[in-house]
Design a protein around this motif. Sequence first.
Motif, PDB file in Angstrom:
ATOM      1  N   PRO A 392       0.832  -1.211   0.000  1.00 41.82           N
ATOM      2  CA  PRO A 392       0.000   0.000   0.000  1.00 41.82           C
ATOM      3  C   PRO A 392       0.864   1.259   0.000  1.00 41.82           C
ATOM      4  CG  PRO A 392      -0.004  -1.050   2.161  1.00 41.82           C
ATOM      5  CD  PRO A 392       0.670  -2.008   1.233  1.00 41.82           C
ATOM      6  N   GLY A 393       0.410   2.247  -0.753  1.00 39.89           N
ATOM      7  CA  GLY A 393       1.098   3.526  -0.794  1.00 39.89           C
ATOM      8  C   GLY A 393       2.346   3.553  -1.634  1.00 39.89           C
ATOM      9  N   ILE A 394       2.651   2.475  -2.359  1.00 39.59           N
ATOM     10  CA  ILE A 394       3.871   2.434  -3.151  1.00 39.59           C
ATOM     11  C   ILE A 394       3.691   3.202  -4.454  1.00 39.59           C
ATOM     12  CG2 ILE A 394       3.445   0.370  -4.567  1.00 39.59           C
ATOM     13  CD1 ILE A 394       6.321  -0.516  -3.673  1.00 39.59           C
ATOM     14  N   ASN A 395       4.780   3.739  -4.970  1.00 34.99           N
ATOM     15  CA  ASN A 395       4.743   4.522  -6.206  1.00 34.99           C
ATOM     16  C   ASN A 395       4.883   3.578  -7.395  1.00 34.99           C
ATOM     17  OD1 ASN A 395       5.157   6.282  -8.359  1.00 34.99           O
ATOM     18  ND2 ASN A 395       6.297   7.748  -7.111  1.00 34.99           N
ATOM     19  N   ARG A 396       3.753   3.108  -7.888  1.00 37.18           N
ATOM     20  CA  ARG A 396       3.775   2.139  -8.986  1.00 37.18           C
ATOM     21  C   ARG A 396       4.269   2.756 -10.289  1.00 37.18           C
ATOM     22  NH1 ARG A 396      -0.049   0.275  -5.491  1.00 37.18           N
ATOM     23  NH2 ARG A 396      -0.154  -2.010  -5.281  1.00 37.18           N
ATOM     24  N   LEU A 397       4.001   4.043 -10.497  1.00 38.28           N
ATOM     25  CA  LEU A 397       4.471   4.708 -11.712  1.00 38.28           C
ATOM     26  C   LEU A 397       5.998   4.723 -11.761  1.00 38.28           C
ATOM     27  CD1 LEU A 397       3.906   6.302 -14.286  1.00 38.28           C
ATOM     28  CD2 LEU A 397       3.855   8.394 -12.886  1.00 38.28           C
ATOM     29  N   ALA A 398       6.618   5.006 -10.626  1.00 38.02           N
ATOM     30  CA  ALA A 398       8.085   5.028 -10.583  1.00 38.02           C
ATOM     31  C   ALA A 398       8.655   3.649 -10.897  1.00 38.02           C
ATOM     32  CB  ALA A 398       8.561   5.495  -9.210  1.00 38.02           C
ATOM     33  N   ILE A 399       8.022   2.606 -10.388  1.00 33.56           N
ATOM     34  CA  ILE A 399       8.493   1.249 -10.677  1.00 33.56           C
ATOM     35  C   ILE A 399       8.416   0.965 -12.174  1.00 33.56           C
ATOM     36  CG2 ILE A 399       7.968  -1.204 -10.364  1.00 33.56           C
ATOM     37  CD1 ILE A 399       7.089  -0.482  -7.495  1.00 33.56           C
ATOM     38  N   GLY A 400       7.294   1.315 -12.788  1.00 35.36           N
ATOM     39  CA  GLY A 400       7.152   1.094 -14.227  1.00 35.36           C
ATOM     40  C   GLY A 400       8.164   1.877 -15.032  1.00 35.36           C
TER      41      GLY A 400
END
Length: 475
Positions: A392-400
């Motif tokens: 929860p709350g993780i920056n999924r855009l940054a990972i992508g």
Amino acid sequence: MVDYAAWAISDFSRLSVPLLASASEPDAENAPLILAGVLLSLVIIYLASKLIGEFCARLNLPPVLGELIGGVVVGISAFNLLVFPQAGDQTWNSLILDFLQSTSGLTPEQTPAVASGISEVISVLSELGVIILLFEIGLESDLKELIKVGPQAAVVAVVGVAVPFAIGTAGLILLFGVPAIPAVFAGAALTATSIGITAKVLAEIQRLTTREGQIIIGAAVLDDVLGIIVLAVVASLAKTGEIQVGNVIYLIVGACVFLIGAIFLGRLLSPYFVALTENIQTRGKLILPAMTFALVLAYLGAAIQLEAILGSFAAGLILAETEKQHDISEQVIPIADIFVPIFFVVVGAKTDVSVLNPFDPGNREGLIIAAFLVVVAIIGKIVTGLAVFGQPGINRLAIGIGMIPRGEVGLVFAGVGSATGVLSESLNAAIIVMVILTTFVAPPLLRLAFQMPSAEPAAEAIAETGSQESVQDSR
């Protein structure tokens, strides 16, 4: 005939080539000229990396982007200062060679041998740079955190390979009428991820030990392993029309055994490493054993047809678990500052951006296909962030975004495809355009993604050990 499948899955620059080798055996009189050319090349590389890197830093852009751009400026696309084969053949044209001819007595007869020697030395120094970079990244990573995010990283890696491959291959066949084997090869090129570029950006913006950073690094490492396997498969398909199942099984088993075995045995032996360094009385008592350990694992990675950088990364992870981690990190930084810029400048220098010229009629078909490949390349990696679970709350855009850059890995795919003759000129140009754009847009986008508010909760959830502070200190 060259075995392109074996060539593809070995280390990027084929480090087995002797440093001073050339098409013809260079005699002793060529050695001083090769040395002079290498020294001039290093001067150019360092000036380009620092001047343009500083310029990018002042614009709040990642310095690694400046090193890549600096490489383009001094490489085959602009001033042509460095020495590399031109247009994939063995003709040589460089201002360094002209300078050596006018100042050091280089004759036209000697030029091919000297040019080949200079090119090989710089290429090997470049590969040494990325080996050291991944060793440094491993030292700054948290093995426990990597293990904790391992399932998420594995899902990200698999999605990052499967989605762009499937969409790219199907789109090329259905939309552009590309034959099946070239389409599969181009689709495979979309699966690559350059761990070196992403890792450098994460270190520069001090996000390496965040949950996002650890997922990206873990996924990029697994992506490299998957990429090697995919490349072996498509190279075999291009050469023989069939997949060599035994080779694929060997790579899968070898990768798993190497990574798990290296970390397991390394953790058992690390106390002996610490004891050894405490008993050495001469200079370099810590950094030399550490570098030796990293190079041994890098050699093993290359020897079993994986990548040397996987071995050096594993070495860093192992030594990061010892009480000497902080001291080793501090001593590795000056070495990395010397060798790592060579890698990024050389990646830029070998990139021919002339394929981006829309006014050249020969480029137009490739640019149309490239536009499709770029969109698939970016979207196919960004969706990997959506595959992260239980965070929860993780920056999924940054990972992508962290999975986007193709860098030198994508160029290897293009090089193998060109060498096997399976790719048309337009499709090969399209792959190169995709590699260029994804490599250059990812660093600034990654920095912007981490500046978004959604990145902050995840950044605050870093392990309580204060590992973030140690990264900041080492910088």
